[in-house]
Design an enzyme around this catalytic site. Structure first.
Site, PDB file in Angstrom:
ATOM      1  N   GLU A 179       0.878  -1.176  -0.175  1.00 28.81           N
ATOM      2  CA  GLU A 179       0.059   0.075  -0.021  1.00 28.81           C
ATOM      3  C   GLU A 179       0.729   1.211  -0.124  1.00 28.81           C
ATOM      4  O   GLU A 179       0.792   1.927   0.956  1.00 28.81           O
ATOM      5  CB  GLU A 179      -1.006  -0.023   1.341  1.00 28.81           C
ATOM      6  CG  GLU A 179      -2.048  -0.901   1.039  1.00 28.81           C
ATOM      7  CD  GLU A 179      -3.173  -0.955   2.232  1.00 28.81           C
ATOM      8  OE1 GLU A 179      -2.993  -0.279   3.111  1.00 28.81           O
ATOM      9  OE2 GLU A 179      -4.249  -1.486   2.006  1.00 28.81           O
ATOM     10  N   GLU A 372      -5.365  -8.210  -1.029  1.00 28.72           N
ATOM     11  CA  GLU A 372      -5.928  -8.293   0.224  1.00 28.72           C
ATOM     12  C   GLU A 372      -7.569  -8.100   0.152  1.00 28.72           C
ATOM     13  O   GLU A 372      -7.935  -6.801  -0.785  1.00 28.72           O
ATOM     14  CB  GLU A 372      -5.452  -6.942   1.052  1.00 28.72           C
ATOM     15  CG  GLU A 372      -4.145  -7.228   1.673  1.00 28.72           C
ATOM     16  CD  GLU A 372      -3.640  -5.999   2.660  1.00 28.72           C
ATOM     17  OE1 GLU A 372      -4.669  -5.424   3.195  1.00 28.72           O
ATOM     18  OE2 GLU A 372      -2.475  -5.919   2.776  1.00 28.72           O
TER      19      GLU A 372
HETATM   20  C1  BGP Z   1      -4.495  -2.723   4.843  1.00 26.67           C
HETATM   21  C2  BGP Z   1      -3.095  -2.973   5.326  1.00 26.67           C
HETATM   22  C3  BGP Z   1      -2.960  -4.551   6.238  1.00 26.67           C
HETATM   23  C4  BGP Z   1      -4.292  -4.618   6.953  1.00 26.67           C
HETATM   24  C5  BGP Z   1      -5.630  -4.180   6.229  1.00 26.67           C
HETATM   25  C6  BGP Z   1      -6.780  -4.273   7.368  1.00 26.67           C
HETATM   26  O1  BGP Z   1      -4.230  -1.323   5.021  1.00 26.67           O
HETATM   27  O2  BGP Z   1      -2.080  -3.623   4.440  1.00 26.67           O
HETATM   28  O3  BGP Z   1      -1.797  -4.479   6.862  1.00 26.67           O
HETATM   29  O4  BGP Z   1      -4.123  -4.499   8.294  1.00 26.67           O
HETATM   30  O5  BGP Z   1      -5.565  -3.161   5.568  1.00 26.67           O
HETATM   31  O6  BGP Z   1      -6.811  -3.050   8.044  1.00 26.67           O
HETATM   32  P1  BGP Z   1      -7.185  -2.870   9.438  1.00 26.67           P
HETATM   33  O7  BGP Z   1      -6.017  -3.880  10.054  1.00 26.67           O
HETATM   34  O8  BGP Z   1      -6.769  -1.670   9.899  1.00 26.67           O
HETATM   35  O9  BGP Z   1      -8.454  -3.573   9.784  1.00 26.67           O
END
Ligand code: BGP
Length: 475
Positions: A179, A372
């Protein structure tokens, strides 16, 4: 029809959110370690509160996380049981270079990931490695202010070279930065940046972004030199930007927000700064300082594929129209009245994934990879310990359907799908364990209690069927 035969189904994690074991194997301190849980987290991850070490007042969820450091054999066995074809993981930079500036890597760190890759191999799982997932050695944060400094490029490339050489026979799929656009929204988490009083924050952000973009281009070059079979991709937090209404001012604002998001991939996939960015950054007086060779490097070494996270679409209104704000993946956006919202207030928009796939593919015409996607939710085991996470199954089913339509009906070239947090882990934005994404429940609570035992949720068997049927059986 349907998904291509070699479609890569799997799951994704990040070292700082799942491994724990931060004092073991000679590992050094990283930015993710010092991000506390609780109300101060937001100021720390956005670079507005300086926290360079742990104090006695806060709790630091990365210290133990899901303790994958000690459970990885069991975890990968479960991934194998689900039928994963691919496992996306990140390598903790400070396990390999504890301070970040060493000339020789730490053997114990190298061996740790080698064992992971050997374990994956046992089950026929291909690793997809994120070189840098919200990860910066604190040694480099202290010495250089993280990616504010151009010196980071050399340290990062030494790390890349070590990985490409040492894991040559295990890994051919790489992602240079997780990201990358998150540097605009969470600069400490993304790039080890803390703002000084009076600093022009946007100038710092875009200068640091430039360093990462150049580093990413040289990483692609190095990956190809060391192994011509290597594929090195870029990765960004995606999600199409919808205008709140058809009022031209709303449409214009949505377009500009979308451009801010695509800026990074425009550079990484097309190989040059797009004209809108050039104009805007110059007008704001924040055009980054560059070395004469930078623009040529960006042009010569574009990313091989484009990977992205998709959690939700975003909705944007013109500044003069005051609307209720919605949560969602560290971005600010307006509440979309047509969508449902998760327990954490993130919009749920499966069709948005199809829209996003089309938008990205139209724009770049390169292979895509959804690395993701998932639902962060409260999972409560019943008296028998069963976790009936039908809400997660529903979320994933609808997103996989939308993705399938993107491939089958719209012709998007999609390499694979790794759902986020296949095993429960620490939330990046909130630092909570209770925001769970996994097919595998980890008995670890926010107060630090729990046995760390692993347990299959209902979605485990469901995803196993999805993979076995190559996305045909979604019931
Ligand atoms: C993205 C990231 C992850 C992950 C995901 C979910 O931004 O790449 O590392 O954590 O989001 O977000 P969160 O953990 O804040 O729910």
């Amino acid at each position: 029809m349907g998904f291509p035969e070699n479609f890569l189904w799997g799951g994704a994690t990040a070292a700082s959110q799942c491994e724990g074991g931060i004092w073991e194997g000679g590992r050094g301190l990283a930015n993710g370690d010092v991000c506390p849980a609780g109300p101060d987290r937001s100021a720390v991850i956005t670079g507005h509160k300086k926290m360079f070490e742990m104090d006695g007042e806060h709790t630091y969820p990365a210290v133990e996380a899901a303790d994958m450091y000690h459970h990885f054999k069991e975890d990968i066995r479960l991934f194998g049981e689900m039928g994963f074809k691919v496992y996306r993981l990140s390598i903790s930079w400070t396990r390999i270079f504890p301070n970040g500036d060493e000339t020789e890597p730490e053997r114990r760190g190298l061996l740790f990931y080698k064992e992971i890759f050997e374990e994956c191999r046992k089950y026929g799982i291909m690793p997809l490695v994120t070189i840098c997932h919200f990860d910066c050695p604190m040694g480099l944060v202290r010495a250089h202010g993280g990616w504010k400094s151009r010196k980071m490029i050399g340290h990062y490339l030494r790390f890349c070279r070590t990985l490409f050489e040492y894991y040559r026979e295990y890994v051919t799929y790489w992602i240079t930065f997780n990201e990358i656009n998150m540097i605009l929204h969470a600069p400490f988490l993304g790039a080890g940046i803390v703002f000084e009083e009076g600093e022009d924050e946007d100038k710092v952000r875009y200068q640091a972004a430039h360093h990462e973009l150049v580093a990413s281009a040289y990483a692609v070059k190095l990956a190809h030199e060391i192994n011509p079979d290597n594929k090195a991709g870029c990765m960004f937090a995606a999600g199409s930007t919808y205008p709140y209404t058809c009022r031209p001012e709303d449409v214009w604002e949505a377009l500009k927000t979308g451009q801010d998001n695509y800026f990074f991939v425009d550079v990484q996939a097309r190989g040059y700064y797009p004209s809108y960015a050039r104009k805007r950054l110059q007008a704001q007086g924040i055009w980054p300082e560059m070395e004469p060779e930078d623009e040529a490097a960006l042009r010569q070494y574009p990313a091989d594929f484009i990977s992205f996270s998709y959690y939700n679409s975003r909705c944007i209104a013109a500044p003069d129209s005051i609307q209720e704000e919605a949560e969602g993946n560290l971005f600010r956006s307006v509440k979309n009245p047509y969508l449902e919202y998760s327990d954490w207030g993130w919009p749920i928009d499966p069709l948005g994934l199809r829209i996003t796939l089309n938008e990205i593919y139209d724009r770049y015409q390169k292979p895509l990879f959804v690395v993701e996607n998932g639902l962060g939710a409260l999972d409560e085991p019943d008296e028998q310990g069963v976790i009936a996470d039908d809400y997660r199954i529903n979320y994933l089913r609808e997103h996989i359907r939308a993705m399938k339509a993107g491939v089958e009906e719209d012709g998007v070239d999609l390499m694979g799908y790794t759902s986020w947090g296949c095993l429960d882990l620490v939330s990046a934005s909130s630092g909570e364990m209770k925001k769970r994404y996994g097919f595998i429940y980890v008995d670890k609570q926010d107060d630090g209690s729990g046995t760390l035992a692993r347990r299959k949720k209902k979605s485990f068997g469901w995803y196993q069927k999805v993979i076995a049927s190559n996305g045909e059986d979604l019931e």
